[in-house]
Design a protein around this motif. Structure first.
Motif, short mmCIF file in Angstrom:
data_model
loop_
_atom_site.label_atom_id
_atom_site.label_comp_id
_atom_site.label_asym_id
_atom_site.label_seq_id
_atom_site.Cartn_x
_atom_site.Cartn_y
_atom_site.Cartn_z
N GLY A 57 5.13 11.80 -4.71
CA GLY A 57 3.74 11.65 -5.17
C GLY A 57 2.88 12.72 -4.53
O GLY A 57 2.73 12.77 -3.32
N GLY B 226 0.79 -1.23 0.00
CA GLY B 226 0.00 0.00 0.00
C GLY B 226 0.82 1.27 0.00
O GLY B 226 0.27 2.36 0.02
N SER B 227 2.15 1.15 -0.05
CA SER B 227 2.99 2.36 0.01
C SER B 227 3.07 3.05 -1.36
O SER B 227 3.57 4.17 -1.45
CB SER B 227 4.38 2.03 0.53
N GLY B 228 2.60 2.36 -2.42
CA GLY B 228 2.53 3.02 -3.73
C GLY B 228 3.49 2.50 -4.78
O GLY B 228 3.74 3.19 -5.78
N LYS B 229 4.01 1.29 -4.60
CA LYS B 229 4.97 0.74 -5.57
C LYS B 229 4.39 0.65 -6.98
O LYS B 229 4.95 1.18 -7.94
CB LYS B 229 5.43 -0.68 -5.16
N THR B 230 3.26 -0.04 -7.10
CA THR B 230 2.69 -0.29 -8.42
C THR B 230 2.26 1.01 -9.10
O THR B 230 2.54 1.23 -10.28
CB THR B 230 1.50 -1.27 -8.31
N THR B 231 1.61 1.87 -8.33
CA THR B 231 1.17 3.15 -8.88
C THR B 231 2.36 3.99 -9.34
O THR B 231 2.32 4.61 -10.41
CB THR B 231 0.38 3.94 -7.81
N GLN C 138 -3.24 -5.05 -12.02
CA GLN C 138 -3.03 -3.61 -11.82
C GLN C 138 -1.86 -3.12 -12.69
O GLN C 138 -1.95 -2.09 -13.34
CB GLN C 138 -2.73 -3.35 -10.34
N LYS D 105 1.94 10.04 -1.47
CA LYS D 105 0.75 10.48 -0.72
C LYS D 105 0.98 11.74 0.10
O LYS D 105 0.37 11.91 1.15
CB LYS D 105 0.23 9.34 0.17
N ASP E 49 0.00 14.51 -0.79
CA ASP E 49 -1.17 15.35 -0.99
C ASP E 49 -2.23 15.16 0.07
O ASP E 49 -2.97 16.07 0.39
CB ASP E 49 -1.78 15.08 -2.38
N GLY F 79 -0.36 13.36 -5.70
CA GLY F 79 -1.75 13.14 -6.11
C GLY F 79 -1.90 11.88 -6.93
O GLY F 79 -0.94 11.12 -7.09
N GLU F 80 -3.09 11.67 -7.45
CA GLU F 80 -3.43 10.40 -8.10
C GLU F 80 -3.09 10.36 -9.60
O GLU F 80 -3.00 9.30 -10.19
CB GLU F 80 -4.92 10.10 -7.94
#
Ligand SMILES: Nc1nc2c(ncn2[C@@H]2O[C@H](COP(=O)(O)OP(=O)(O)O)[C@@H](O)[C@H]2O)c(=O)[nH]1
Ligand SMILES: [Mg+2]
Length: 312
Positions: free
Chosen positions: A283, A114-119, A150, A258, A260, A285-286
């Motif tokens: 990061g 959930g820390s944002g690796k894939t995104t 994903q 995250k 933001d 934002g989305e």
């Protein structure tokens, strides 16, 4: 066209409000600048997640200038705080390590769930593709079926090849295949997604070490970067997380995500003051454009509510 500074400003809005309020509440009105107001500023910076060493340093600089008569207004105060923060943020900065000439640069992404690796990988792929680079993505999080899907979606969105295997397959063999594919296709970047179960699980650390070895077998010298994604909204906890990962997986840099959604932007300063790693991207934002190369200047200026340093 949105300017990059405006993306920093909007993304850091919550933190900026908090920091501006902090400074404003101390040095306004009838309140004299005194030993107490410096102590209070220190406490408020610590409460705004700047960490103790960075807070002491910022207040030390401000006190020093104040005693020399160089501070007349709150704007002076914000400027000195901002300059000190820029100094701290620049300490670790370096260019990204790249692959051999004509060969791909391999970036291994690690971090807790959930820390944002894939995104982050998806956003990076979008950025590199916009620069006309060829990108291969490796789906080494075979632990969760949804993780592969994903990444595949990002592959479609960015027109990047995705190397994957069945759910539960050996992540190291996916990394091996992906490295071969990236070399064969003359890719500019190979971005490797990994699983992120908790950092205290020996299994995960062993798995990451095995992935590293299989990349290196195909392409000596790779991976060129191992980036740890850190959810900045989690606060002080992330310092320990970063140390733990760094010890076992040879982290070479950070991606802070995250920012933001949080007032904890001071964390970034704490991380830089207390931890010897450069930050490459943040990061805010989305959207893909919300992942930006880390800029100490923009960051500090946005944090302390300054205007755009220069036009885009
Ligand atoms: N607001 C915001 N959300 C983010 C950012 N980076 C990632 N996310 C979200 O965080 C969640 C987890 O991200 P994911 O990439 O799946 O994490 P992973 O488990 O480490 O691969 C997703 O819902 C992302 O959209 C960011 O910079 N800002
Ligand atoms: Mg993931």
């Amino acid at each position: 066209m949105k300017s990059i500074f405006s993306i920093f400003k909007r993304g850091l809005e919550k933190t900026t409000t908090k920091v501006a309020r902090t400074i404003g509440s101390i040095f306004t009105g009838v309140k004299a600048h005194s030993a107490e107001s410096f102590d209070e500023l220190e406490e408020l910076l610590i409460a705004a997640d700047f960490g103790v060493p960075a807070s002491l340093r910022i207040v030390g600089e401000i006190r020093d200038r104040y005693e020399r008569g160089a501070i007349a207004t709150n704007a002076d105060l914000a400027r000195i705080a901002s300059e000190t923060v820029k100094d701290i943020l620049r300490q670790r900065a370096r260019a990204i390590h790249t692959g051999e000439p004509g060969k791909p640069t391999v970036i291994l992404m690690v971090g807790v769930n959930g820390s944002g690796k894939t995104t982050t990988i998806g956003k990076l792929a979008a950025r590199f593709r916009a620069d006309g680079r060829r990108v291969v993505l490796a789906a080494c999080d075979t632990f969760r079926a949804a993780a592969v899907e994903q990444l595949q979606l990002w592959g479609e969105r960015t027109d990047s090849q995705v190397v994957s295997a069945k759910h539960g397959a050996d992540p190291a063999s996916v990394a091996y295949d992906a490295t071969q594919a990236a070399l064969a296709r003359n890719a500019d970047y190979l971005l490797i997604d990994t699983a992120g179960r908790q950092h205290n699980q020996k299994g995960l650390m062993d798995e990451l070490a095995k992935i590293r070895r299989s990349i290196e077998k195909v392409y000596p010298g790779a991976p060129h970067e191992v980036w740890l994604t850190v959810d900045a909204s989690l606060g002080g906890n992330v310092l320990n997380q970063a140390r733990e990962f760094s010890k076992t997986t040879g982290v070479t840099g950070l991606v802070l995500t995250k920012l933001d959604g949080t007032g904890k932007g001071g964390m970034v300063v704490a991380l830089h003051q207390e931890f010897e790693l450069p930050t490459f991207f943040i990061g805010l934002g989305e959207q893909p454009e919300d992942l930006q190369p880390f800029s100490p200047e923009y960051y500090a200026d946005a944090l302390f509510g300054e205007e755009a340093p220069r036009e885009e």
